[in-house]
Design a protein around this motif. Structure first.
Motif, PDB file in Angstrom:
ATOM      1  N   TYR A 437      21.379  -2.608  -7.457  1.00  0.00           N
ATOM      2  CA  TYR A 437      20.638  -3.564  -6.636  1.00  0.00           C
ATOM      3  C   TYR A 437      19.672  -2.806  -5.731  1.00  0.00           C
ATOM      4  CZ  TYR A 437      22.937  -7.925  -7.851  1.00  0.00           C
ATOM      5  OH  TYR A 437      23.351  -9.058  -8.514  1.00  0.00           O
ATOM      6  N   ILE A 438      18.411  -3.176  -5.777  1.00  0.00           N
ATOM      7  CA  ILE A 438      17.374  -2.524  -4.978  1.00  0.00           C
ATOM      8  C   ILE A 438      16.730  -3.572  -4.082  1.00  0.00           C
ATOM      9  CG2 ILE A 438      15.205  -1.213  -5.042  1.00  0.00           C
ATOM     10  CD1 ILE A 438      16.033  -0.421  -7.951  1.00  0.00           C
ATOM     11  N   LYS A 439      16.843  -3.404  -2.787  1.00  0.00           N
ATOM     12  CA  LYS A 439      16.264  -4.368  -1.859  1.00  0.00           C
ATOM     13  C   LYS A 439      14.746  -4.244  -1.843  1.00  0.00           C
ATOM     14  CE  LYS A 439      16.449  -6.067   2.893  1.00  0.00           C
ATOM     15  NZ  LYS A 439      17.027  -5.898   4.239  1.00  0.00           N
ATOM     16  N   ALA A 440      14.072  -5.373  -2.034  1.00  0.00           N
ATOM     17  CA  ALA A 440      12.607  -5.371  -2.045  1.00  0.00           C
ATOM     18  C   ALA A 440      12.076  -5.384  -0.616  1.00  0.00           C
ATOM     19  CB  ALA A 440      12.100  -6.594  -2.794  1.00  0.00           C
ATOM     20  N   ILE A 441      11.091  -4.555  -0.354  1.00  0.00           N
ATOM     21  CA  ILE A 441      10.494  -4.454   0.975  1.00  0.00           C
ATOM     22  C   ILE A 441       8.983  -4.571   0.847  1.00  0.00           C
ATOM     23  CG2 ILE A 441      10.145  -2.981   3.005  1.00  0.00           C
ATOM     24  CD1 ILE A 441      12.831  -1.636   2.318  1.00  0.00           C
ATOM     25  N   ALA A 442       8.407  -5.459   1.626  1.00  0.00           N
ATOM     26  CA  ALA A 442       6.948  -5.575   1.671  1.00  0.00           C
ATOM     27  C   ALA A 442       6.450  -4.779   2.867  1.00  0.00           C
ATOM     28  CB  ALA A 442       6.548  -7.042   1.796  1.00  0.00           C
ATOM     29  N   ASP A 443       5.731  -3.667   2.605  1.00  0.00           N
ATOM     30  CA  ASP A 443       5.306  -2.804   3.716  1.00  0.00           C
ATOM     31  C   ASP A 443       3.946  -3.185   4.289  1.00  0.00           C
ATOM     32  OD1 ASP A 443       3.515  -1.894   1.823  1.00  0.00           O
ATOM     33  OD2 ASP A 443       4.554  -0.001   1.457  1.00  0.00           O
ATOM     34  N   GLY A 444       3.256  -4.128   3.618  1.00  0.00           N
ATOM     35  CA  GLY A 444       1.993  -4.604   4.168  1.00  0.00           C
ATOM     36  C   GLY A 444       0.826  -3.651   4.019  1.00  0.00           C
ATOM     37  N   LYS A 445       1.016  -2.562   3.293  1.00  0.00           N
ATOM     38  CA  LYS A 445      -0.078  -1.597   3.131  1.00  0.00           C
ATOM     39  C   LYS A 445      -1.189  -2.194   2.272  1.00  0.00           C
ATOM     40  CE  LYS A 445       2.727   2.593   3.574  1.00  0.00           C
ATOM     41  NZ  LYS A 445       3.226   3.812   2.872  1.00  0.00           N
ATOM     42  N   PHE A 446      -2.415  -1.891   2.641  1.00  0.00           N
ATOM     43  CA  PHE A 446      -3.558  -2.389   1.876  1.00  0.00           C
ATOM     44  C   PHE A 446      -4.525  -1.247   1.614  1.00  0.00           C
ATOM     45  CE2 PHE A 446      -7.992  -3.923   2.008  1.00  0.00           C
ATOM     46  CZ  PHE A 446      -7.991  -4.665   0.849  1.00  0.00           C
ATOM     47  N   ILE A 447      -4.789  -1.010   0.345  1.00  0.00           N
ATOM     48  CA  ILE A 447      -5.776  -0.002  -0.056  1.00  0.00           C
ATOM     49  C   ILE A 447      -6.871  -0.717  -0.827  1.00  0.00           C
ATOM     50  CG2 ILE A 447      -6.180   2.107  -1.374  1.00  0.00           C
ATOM     51  CD1 ILE A 447      -3.196   2.746  -0.978  1.00  0.00           C
ATOM     52  N   PRO A 448      -8.107  -0.707  -0.329  1.00  0.00           N
ATOM     53  CA  PRO A 448      -9.189  -1.432  -1.011  1.00  0.00           C
ATOM     54  C   PRO A 448      -9.358  -0.979  -2.461  1.00  0.00           C
ATOM     55  CG  PRO A 448      -9.879  -0.683   1.161  1.00  0.00           C
ATOM     56  CD  PRO A 448      -8.567  -0.027   0.884  1.00  0.00           C
ATOM     57  N   ASP A 449      -9.656  -1.927  -3.315  1.00  0.00           N
ATOM     58  CA  ASP A 449      -9.920  -1.637  -4.723  1.00  0.00           C
ATOM     59  C   ASP A 449     -11.375  -1.195  -4.852  1.00  0.00           C
ATOM     60  OD1 ASP A 449     -10.425  -1.797  -7.519  1.00  0.00           O
ATOM     61  OD2 ASP A 449      -8.811  -3.241  -7.743  1.00  0.00           O
ATOM     62  N   ARG A 492     -13.052  -7.962 -18.290  1.00  0.00           N
ATOM     63  CA  ARG A 492     -14.280  -7.402 -17.736  1.00  0.00           C
ATOM     64  C   ARG A 492     -14.033  -6.146 -16.899  1.00  0.00           C
ATOM     65  NH1 ARG A 492     -18.674 -10.941 -18.036  1.00  0.00           N
ATOM     66  NH2 ARG A 492     -18.127 -12.920 -19.053  1.00  0.00           N
ATOM     67  N   ASP A 493     -12.755  -5.714 -16.870  1.00  0.00           N
ATOM     68  CA  ASP A 493     -12.402  -4.470 -16.178  1.00  0.00           C
ATOM     69  C   ASP A 493     -12.863  -4.492 -14.720  1.00  0.00           C
ATOM     70  OD1 ASP A 493     -11.211  -1.986 -16.002  1.00  0.00           O
ATOM     71  OD2 ASP A 493     -13.023  -0.895 -16.626  1.00  0.00           O
ATOM     72  N   LEU A 494     -12.511  -5.558 -14.012  1.00  0.00           N
ATOM     73  CA  LEU A 494     -12.971  -5.737 -12.638  1.00  0.00           C
ATOM     74  C   LEU A 494     -11.907  -5.372 -11.605  1.00  0.00           C
ATOM     75  CD1 LEU A 494     -14.815  -9.174 -13.078  1.00  0.00           C
ATOM     76  CD2 LEU A 494     -15.832  -6.879 -13.008  1.00  0.00           C
ATOM     77  N   ILE A 495     -10.841  -4.736 -12.030  1.00  0.00           N
ATOM     78  CA  ILE A 495      -9.747  -4.412 -11.114  1.00  0.00           C
ATOM     79  C   ILE A 495      -9.188  -3.044 -11.486  1.00  0.00           C
ATOM     80  CG2 ILE A 495      -7.852  -5.442 -12.450  1.00  0.00           C
ATOM     81  CD1 ILE A 495      -7.021  -6.816  -9.778  1.00  0.00           C
ATOM     82  N   SER A 496      -8.803  -2.259 -10.465  1.00  0.00           N
ATOM     83  CA  SER A 496      -8.383  -0.889 -10.765  1.00  0.00           C
ATOM     84  C   SER A 496      -7.024  -0.527 -10.198  1.00  0.00           C
ATOM     85  CB  SER A 496      -9.427   0.112 -10.228  1.00  0.00           C
ATOM     86  OG  SER A 496      -9.442   0.099  -8.805  1.00  0.00           O
ATOM     87  N   ARG A 497      -6.490  -1.347  -9.307  1.00  0.00           N
ATOM     88  CA  ARG A 497      -5.221  -1.000  -8.668  1.00  0.00           C
ATOM     89  C   ARG A 497      -4.141  -2.010  -9.055  1.00  0.00           C
ATOM     90  NH1 ARG A 497      -5.429   2.930  -5.150  1.00  0.00           N
ATOM     91  NH2 ARG A 497      -3.383   2.318  -4.357  1.00  0.00           N
ATOM     92  N   MET A 498      -2.935  -1.458  -9.331  1.00  0.00           N
ATOM     93  CA  MET A 498      -1.837  -2.311  -9.776  1.00  0.00           C
ATOM     94  C   MET A 498      -1.432  -3.315  -8.701  1.00  0.00           C
ATOM     95  SD  MET A 498       1.871  -1.199 -11.299  1.00  0.00           S
ATOM     96  CE  MET A 498       1.111  -0.300 -12.646  1.00  0.00           C
ATOM     97  N   GLU A 499      -1.388  -2.881  -7.426  1.00  0.00           N
ATOM     98  CA  GLU A 499      -0.983  -3.804  -6.365  1.00  0.00           C
ATOM     99  C   GLU A 499      -2.036  -4.896  -6.168  1.00  0.00           C
ATOM    100  OE1 GLU A 499      -2.717  -0.252  -4.020  1.00  0.00           O
ATOM    101  OE2 GLU A 499      -1.813  -0.680  -5.968  1.00  0.00           O
ATOM    102  N   HIS A 500      -3.294  -4.565  -6.431  1.00  0.00           N
ATOM    103  CA  HIS A 500      -4.351  -5.580  -6.339  1.00  0.00           C
ATOM    104  C   HIS A 500      -4.170  -6.615  -7.453  1.00  0.00           C
ATOM    105  CE1 HIS A 500      -8.948  -6.609  -6.207  1.00  0.00           C
ATOM    106  NE2 HIS A 500      -8.210  -7.502  -5.579  1.00  0.00           N
ATOM    107  N   ALA A 501      -3.830  -6.141  -8.653  1.00  0.00           N
ATOM    108  CA  ALA A 501      -3.597  -7.053  -9.779  1.00  0.00           C
ATOM    109  C   ALA A 501      -2.412  -7.969  -9.489  1.00  0.00           C
ATOM    110  CB  ALA A 501      -3.369  -6.250 -11.056  1.00  0.00           C
TER     111      ALA A 501
END
Length: 528
Positions: A437-449, A492-501
């Motif tokens: 069991y792995i507790k999910a944590i949202a750290d709120g980090k944002f890196i622009p795509d 159209r390859d308009l996204i580059s980051r997994m967290e953004h997707a």
């Protein structure tokens, strides 16, 4: 008939539970060595059935070689066509239900419905129920000898080309509230929206206490010039009523003891139907008891005996003064006048109740049906009652089918269930006791795509993803489903980051839910 049911390891117990008392056919069960039934393929089924030729019945304890099986039912969620099984084994093979708990429902109707090799059985059943339901409704929709015969009865009338009465489904009259404030374009757009929602008649709602006869004439004439649908004028102002009649309105809302004598001759000459009220608003008089209201309506109906009337006993909002008393009034009216037409103002309740309108409309339509009401009246004046016309149209159909079949309004092929499930959907449980069991944590980090960002909006019945690159909007990808939009973004390859997707998928799905439920969508905010 010998029926072989194919399932997976996790769904096995659900299947057995739902067919344990089944006796109509001889049932056999084959469990594939895969946990999830949706992963099963025709190739896997063919292989395992060829490996074990003798099967044992689960409800008769008899044995049978595979060659003696009459029909094979595969999981409904199996992706590939089950036709390959029949080609290889020579046994008719069809898809069963999407959910294992619906297997008994499928077996109950297997002699009455043609199953599919590509479409799950539960969908076929719902489709068949819907088709049967709509056939009943459509039989009472267009003019035919049967309808013409029914229209000869005193309890049925024709409003323009729309049959209304005790032998027909309750008709939905949609009020365009505050119509005089609308531009011509907005009025026609509203009428078009109402028609697309299934409305039977359109009501032009005038402003109480104002004097706009020219506007009344213009609006009714405008609607009738553009649409072939019954139109009513909603006012107590005699001059506005006369203007509506001059514009050839099909129904007058309303006459009471204070205005009937000023317009009755005009209504007689035009042979127009009128809704009558137990009131005298010119003297601020409203009967206070159910008996008084029924007596008042009876007197007015007698005064209007040379025209066709529909009685409105007035449906009160809850606790203002009493919804219960107003229903009692309708019951008393119906008992005294079993053949008279009855008006049911649903919007009086739904607009003044902070609850989602679909359930409210369903229950009120059921009450109206039991009272043999004939017209369901509503505006769509607030966000919580948006889609009320469509809901009432569905509810009216449900109640009519229920009445025709002498059954409760359930499993009819039509429903108003949106946020909950109509049917029990048991799910095969996966044992997670021995897993990490792995507790999910949202750290709120944002890196622009580096490829840009998206602003998601819902408007014009579309989901729109506006692409911003270098802080400038460059394009809009639009559609009605989250999947269509994110697949186009990926193509159209308009996204580059997994967290953004991942974020984009989450927001697009929220937007799709909001679109389906007519909820307000604001990016990054919950819709419930």
């Amino acid at each position: 008939m010998k029926i072989l049911i194919i399932t997976g390891m996790l769904a096995k117990d659900i299947v057995l539970k739902n067919i344990q008392d089944y006796t109509k056919h001889e049932l056999y069960l084959k469990v594939m060595p895969l946990p999830i039934a949706a992963f099963i393929t025709p190739k896997l089924i063919i292989y395992h059935l060829k490996q074990k030729n003798i099967l044992k019945s689960i409800n008769t304890n008899k044995t049978s070689p595979i060659d003696n099986i009459d029909i094979i039912i595969t999981p409904g969620l199996m992706r590939k066509d089950s036709q390959d099984i029949q080609k290889q084994l020579g046994i008719p093979s069809f898809k069963g239900p999407s959910n294992a708990s619906d297997i008994k429902m499928t077996l109950d109707i297997i002699d009455d419905i043609e199953l599919s090799t590509t479409k799950p059985a539960d969908i076929l059943i719902r489709d068949k129920q819907y088709q049967e339901a709509m056939k009943i409704i459509n039989d009472y929709k267009t003019r035919n000898p049967k309808i013409n015969q029914l229209l000869e009865k005193e309890s049925n009338i024709l409003i323009k080309d729309c049959p209304v009465g005790l032998d027909f489904p309750m008709r939905v009259l949609g009020e365009i509230a505050n119509a005089p404030t609308l531009t011509d374009d907005d009025l026609l757009k509203t009428v078009n929206y109402y028609i697309e929602s299934g409305v039977d008649m359109v009501d032009i709602g005038m402003h109480a206490g104002e004097h706009n006869p020219k506007k009344a004439y213009h609006m009714i004439k405008l609607v009738k010039d553009h649409y072939d649908i019954p139109v009513s004028i909603d006012t107590l102002n005699p001059n506005e009523i006369k203007s509506g009649l001059n514009a050839e309105c099909d129904l007058v809302l309303s006459l009471d003891h204070g205005n009937y004598d000023k317009v009755i001759k005009d209504i007689e000459q035009t042979n127009t139907t009128a809704v009558i009220l137990p009131t005298n608003y010119s003297k601020n008089y409203i009967p206070s008891t159910p008996i008084q209201k029924v007596e008042s309506l009876g007197k007015l109906d007698n005064l209007c005996r040379n025209i066709k009337t529909i009685s409105d006993t007035l449906l009160d909002p809850i606790n203002s003064p009493s919804l219960t008393d107003s229903i009692v009034t309708m019951k008393l009216f119906r008992e005294k006048y079993p053949e008279k037409l009855l008006f049911f103002g649903v919007g009086n309740v739904s607009e003044l109740l902070d609850a989602d309108s679909n359930g409210v409309n369903a229950v009120l339509s059921g009450i109206a049906m039991e009272l043999n009401a004939n017209i369901l009246f509503t505006p769509e004046a607030s966000l919580k009652t948006k889609n009320s016309i469509k809901e009432l149209k569905t509810a009216s159909s449900m109640m009519f089918i229920s009445k025709q079949k002498n059954t409760i309004p359930k499993n009819l092929g039509l429903n108003l269930i949106q946020l909950k499930d109509a049917y029990n959907k048991e799910d095969a449980q996966i044992d997670t006791s021995n897993l990490e069991y792995i507790k999910a944590i949202a750290d709120g980090k944002f890196i622009p795509d580096r490829k840009g960002s998206f602003k998601i909006i819902v408007e014009d019945e579309l989901i729109k993803a506006i692409l911003y690159q270098n802080y400038k909007a460059t394009s809009v990808i639009y559609g009605t489903t989250a999947r269509a939009i994110y697949e186009e973004i990926l193509r159209r390859d308009l996204i580059s980051r997994m967290e953004h997707a991942s974020y984009l998928g989450m927001e697009l799905e929220k937007a799709e839910i909001a679109l389906k439920l007519n909820k307000k969508y604001i990016q990054d905010f919950p819709i419930f």
